[in-house]
Design an enzyme around this catalytic site. Structure first.
Site, mmCIF file in Angstrom:
data_model
loop_
_atom_site.group_PDB
_atom_site.id
_atom_site.type_symbol
_atom_site.label_atom_id
_atom_site.label_comp_id
_atom_site.label_asym_id
_atom_site.label_seq_id
_atom_site.Cartn_x
_atom_site.Cartn_y
_atom_site.Cartn_z
ATOM 1 N N CYS A 19 0.792 -1.322 -0.014
ATOM 2 C CA CYS A 19 -0.065 0.121 -0.166
ATOM 3 C C CYS A 19 0.822 1.293 0.013
ATOM 4 C CB CYS A 19 -0.827 0.050 1.287
ATOM 5 S SG CYS A 19 -2.046 -1.443 1.252
ATOM 6 N N CYS A 35 -14.478 1.043 7.754
ATOM 7 C CA CYS A 35 -13.635 0.780 6.537
ATOM 8 C C CYS A 35 -13.771 1.728 5.342
ATOM 9 C CB CYS A 35 -14.076 -0.610 6.095
ATOM 10 S SG CYS A 35 -14.369 -1.863 7.487
ATOM 11 N N LYS A 85 -10.733 7.402 4.367
ATOM 12 C CA LYS A 85 -12.113 6.814 4.889
ATOM 13 C C LYS A 85 -13.053 7.499 3.638
ATOM 14 C CE LYS A 85 -15.116 5.040 7.152
ATOM 15 N NZ LYS A 85 -15.824 5.089 5.764
ATOM 16 N N HIS A 130 -9.214 3.468 -1.322
ATOM 17 C CA HIS A 130 -7.699 3.379 -1.340
ATOM 18 C C HIS A 130 -7.545 2.634 -2.496
ATOM 19 C CE1 HIS A 130 -3.712 2.217 -0.390
ATOM 20 N NE2 HIS A 130 -3.943 0.969 0.366
#
Length: 384
Positions: free
Chosen positions: A85, A203, A327, A331
């Protein structure tokens, strides 16, 4: 160890709208972000001497041709970077070294990911033990951390909800965010459970997106614009890929973030107290709390007090994720780190596309983690 302080300047940034971008493929998103960054810098593609492209999924793009073909940027050195990531931030880090070395005057960084078209339910297996890691998911991994944090510090799920409420509020003000809707603490607590104690609003969403950065030597930067942003420090720390299987891993902090932050701060000749705001890797609400503590902004077990009291709001003492963070944006792995640089750069130039941090901030931090146990972390310190 040396320092990169003030050897690289950011002269242009660009970013697409994040979300379910079925209207464009990865190539189209890249072109959109790069063209915006080039226009922002006031240069054309011929000015780019070298480029770095960050992608995680091979389906998004492989090798340097993932950037050369969409941009028709031929005859240039182009490197593809993949590092979990941290992919986008590490592409930026390597490009900075290329310019700081004196090899290149102007370089391009781009990150992109098309997660909505991947067909996967999330990030694929990262090489864990074939038995211990079977069925592991990102929410499941971070839920272990959330469970331990809430237990050790005697707090409930409401402290996670407060992170979600803050970042949704910030994201609602940003035209390029995926989730542009405010929520209440009650909504967050009542949402469907994903991996206890993490609910739906704990999430980050699955998103598509791209971001780009044009960097240059400081002498050239001053000719391109009157408000370049300078790289004060940038660091990468890599640990084990299996932290949850280590008996001494306490689940409540990321060792890689602490070490990378210390390195970046030392390069920049600052301490955590000098930072005006930060964009941190809030893939889950619990992650933001750990990040605040590991970056040195709060003592262990106290970050939730900062968030819940409003200290981390846009107009608070230390704004965290004024953009809305992962959030609100999601991502798209290759793009995330580059987007953080985009956000911090525009905040320092007092031209944020979302909520602007007041008071003409001087120092901003980007923090990008990879892996469900903070397997690796990149930290960049940017300043005016």
């Amino acid at each position: 160890m040396g320092s990169i302080k003030d050897k690289v300047a950011i002269v242009g940034v660009g970013c697409t709208r994040f979300g379910e971008r079925h209207d464009k493929g990865a190539d189209g998103l890249l072109v959109e972000a790069v063209d915006e960054a080039l226009a922002d810098a006031g240069v054309d593609r011929d000015a780019i001497e070298a480029a770095w492209i960050g992608t995680y999924f091979p389906s998004t793009g492989t090798a340097g041709v993932a950037l050369s073909d969409p941009l028709r940027l031929y005859g240039k050195p182009i490197t593809r970077v993949e590092n979990y990531c941290v992919t986008g931030m590490d592409a930026f880090r390597n490009a900075c070294f290329g310019v700081a070395s004196g090899m290149y005057d102007v370089a391009l960084v781009a990150g992109v990911e098309k997660l909505k078209d991947s067909g996967d339910r999330g990030i694929p297996d990262q090489g864990d033990h074939p038995i211990l890691g079977r069925g592991r998911s990102a929410p499941g991994g971070f839920s272990l951390t959330a469970t331990r944090y809430l237990h050790d510090y005697g707090v409930g799920r409401e402290v996670l909800a407060d992170v979600a409420v803050k970042n949704h509020r910030n994201g609602a003000r940003h035209a390029k965010a995926h989730l542009r809707v405010e929520i209440t603490r009650e909504q967050a607590l009542a949402a469907p459970m994903i991996a206890s104690p993490l609910g739906l609003y704990d999430c980050a969403p699955t998103s598509d997106g791209a971001a780009a950065i044009v960097i240059a030597r400081p002498e050239i930067a001053r000719d391109l614009r009157d408000d370049p942003v300078y790289v004060k420090g940038i660091a990468l720390d890599v640990w084990t890929g299996r932290p949850y299987y280590w008996r001494d891993f306490d689940y409540t902090h990321w060792p890689t973030t602490r070490r990378a932050a210390a390195d970046a701060y030392a390069q920049a000749d600052i301490t955590a107290a000098d930072v005006d705001f930060a964009e941190t890797h809030d893939c889950f609400t619990i992650t933001e709390l750990l990040n605040i503590e590991d970056l040195g902004f709060a003592e262990p077990g106290t970050a939730w007090k900062m968030v819940s009291s409003g200290e981390c709001d846009v107009d608070g003492r230390l704004p965290i994720n004024a953009s809305g963070g992962l959030k609100a944006f999601g991502h798209p792995i290759g793009a995330t780190g580059a987007r953080m640089v985009y956000e911090v750069t525009r905040q320092l130039q007092n031209r944020s596309e979302g909520a602007q941090v007041p008071g003409s901030p001087e120092i901003g931090v980007c923090q990008n983690i990879g892996g469900a146990g903070g397997n690796l972390t990149a930290v960049a310190v940017l300043g005016r």
